[in-house]
Design an enzyme around this catalytic site. Structure first.
Site, PDB file in Angstrom:
ATOM      1  N   THR A 123       0.856  -1.072  -0.154  1.00 52.62           N
ATOM      2  CA  THR A 123       0.026   0.186  -0.162  1.00 52.62           C
ATOM      3  C   THR A 123       0.842   1.368   0.062  1.00 52.62           C
ATOM      4  OG1 THR A 123      -1.380   1.266   1.349  1.00 52.62           O
ATOM      5  CG2 THR A 123      -0.187  -0.160   2.379  1.00 52.62           C
ATOM      6  N   ASP A 124       0.275   2.313  -0.465  1.00 51.05           N
ATOM      7  CA  ASP A 124       0.990   3.429  -0.360  1.00 51.05           C
ATOM      8  C   ASP A 124       1.352   4.231   0.992  1.00 51.05           C
ATOM      9  OD1 ASP A 124      -1.668   4.229  -0.046  1.00 51.05           O
ATOM     10  OD2 ASP A 124      -1.699   5.928  -1.559  1.00 51.05           O
ATOM     11  N   GLU A 125       0.316   3.515   1.849  1.00 49.57           N
ATOM     12  CA  GLU A 125       0.263   4.000   3.186  1.00 49.57           C
ATOM     13  C   GLU A 125       1.791   3.770   3.819  1.00 49.57           C
ATOM     14  OE1 GLU A 125      -3.240   3.605   5.512  1.00 49.57           O
ATOM     15  OE2 GLU A 125      -4.461   3.205   3.852  1.00 49.57           O
ATOM     16  N   TYR A 147      -1.613  -0.580  11.137  1.00 54.53           N
ATOM     17  CA  TYR A 147      -1.879  -1.181   9.809  1.00 54.53           C
ATOM     18  C   TYR A 147      -0.593  -0.888   8.920  1.00 54.53           C
ATOM     19  CZ  TYR A 147      -3.423  -1.535   5.066  1.00 54.53           C
ATOM     20  OH  TYR A 147      -3.396  -1.894   3.553  1.00 54.53           O
ATOM     21  N   LYS A 151       2.352  -3.525   7.349  1.00 53.65           N
ATOM     22  CA  LYS A 151       2.452  -3.543   5.809  1.00 53.65           C
ATOM     23  C   LYS A 151       3.869  -3.261   5.346  1.00 53.65           C
ATOM     24  CE  LYS A 151      -0.297  -4.692   2.894  1.00 53.65           C
ATOM     25  NZ  LYS A 151      -0.572  -5.752   2.570  1.00 53.65           N
TER      26      LYS A 151
END
Ligand code: NAD
Length: 310
Positions: A123-125, A147, A151
């Site tokens: 994810t870009d997060e 979260y 990741k």
């Protein structure tokens, strides 16, 4: 090719399973999914009996099961994860077990069975937020929530397995996906459900948080390209530059559903809420020829109507 797709009963994974079966008549897909609250076999009811498809209910952290299934397949595409930021703020334990330990179990199996490719859907997060400009694949990893930290840890493990054991990993980092089949805890289906129940929609803070919106089908096409043409050991950002504040998205939704703006209720902001996600996707565009095909206006309207009818 025989693919082991993990988390294939979830939102993106189910679209990817269907995409592979429809695009490649000689490929076989094994879907390994634990069926947590977010997994739903109805997402794949149209392919459930397809000769190219089989389903196993199980945990990616179950080393014995993963070893067996990896031995029968050629490539792992890992979508399985705990994915909801708010839940990770309440209790991060399942996020670490699935997102980190689960990934490690998959990597070990890919290593043992000498798979020629391992795809990690990230994810870009993992980059955290950015006020101006765009994150590239070289930007520092600076996750904000449990979260995104889980990741990020999984991404680091993948790259370490590549460097240390030569496991042929490829990582994708995408922006916010939208489309059908998403569990109604994420913004779009959650809000549509509330609005159809005559409730107000809770917008965090003042709604100024900005997200980049990627149609799930465009995401699946990007993963397909990474699977077939991506360079091993590389990370690929997948985004559209379709940036909208959460308030803009909510207002557009109200407009499509023909409802007044007083259905919006501003609520206390999420802890550590990322202000803006924005990624530079020129690498996947230039190297692999990917580009998004679904205009946001069109895809968003279609998505809202899908939830309305389901
Ligand atoms: P989702 O929550 O809809 O689905 C996750 C799936 O994984 C579910 O079917 C669930 O049952 C399964 N699962 C969970 N734990 C498991 C375990 N231990 N073993 C086997 N299966 C398990 O998620 P999604 O939105 O489809 O996201 C898929 C992937 O894409 C995730 O890795 C997520 O981090 C990533 N991602 C999603 C978005 C997005 O906007 N949805 C954006 C960026 C990245």
């Amino acid at each position: 090719m025989k693919l082991l797709v993990t988390g294939g009963a979830g939102f993106i994974g189910s679209h990817f399973v269907r995409h592979i079966i429809k695009t490649y008549p000689d490929y076989h897909v094994t879907n390994l999914d634990k069926l947590t609250y977010a997994g739903n076999l109805d997402n794949l009811s149209d392919v459930a009996d397809h000769p190219q498809y089989r389903f196993f209910q199980g945990d990616i952290a179950d080393a014995k099961l993963v070893d067996e299934l990896t031995g029968e397949t050629d490539v792992i595409v890992n979508f399985a994860a705990e994915t909801h930021v708010d839940r990770s703020i309440d209790d991060s334990s399942p996020f670490l077990t699935t997102n980190v330990i689960g990934t490690q179990v998959l990597l070990e199996a890919a290593r043992k069975h000498r798979h020629p490719r391992y795809i990690q859907v990230s994810t870009d997060e993992v980059y955290g937020d950015i006020e101006e400009g765009f994150f590239t694949e070289q930007s520092p990893i600076k996750p904000s929530s449990p979260y995104s930290a889980s990741k990020a840890a999984a991404d680091m493990l993948c790259l370490a397995y590549h460097r240390t054991y030569d496991v042929p990993v490829l990582i994708s980092r995408c922006s916010n996906n939208y489309g059908s089949n998403q569990y109604p805890e994420k913004l779009i289906p959650f809000f549509v459900k509330k609005l159809l129940n005559d409730e107000k929609v809770p917008v965090y803070g003042d709604g100024s948080n900005i997200r980049d919106w990627l149609h799930v089908i465009d995401h699946c096409c990007a993963i397909d390209l990474i699977l077939h043409k991506g360079r091993v050991g590389e990370v690929y950002n997948i985004g559209t530059n379709e940036e909208h504040t959460n308030l803009e998205v909510t207002k557009k939704m109200l407009e499509i559903l023909n409802l007044p703006e007083d259905r919006i209720e501003f609520v206390t902001d999420r802890l550590g809420h990322d202000l803006r996600y924005a990624i530079d996707s020129s690498k996947i565009q230039n190297e692999l020829g990917w580009k998004p095909s679904v205009p946001f206006e069109e895809g968003f309207r279609e998505t809202i109507n899908w939830y309305k009818n389901h």
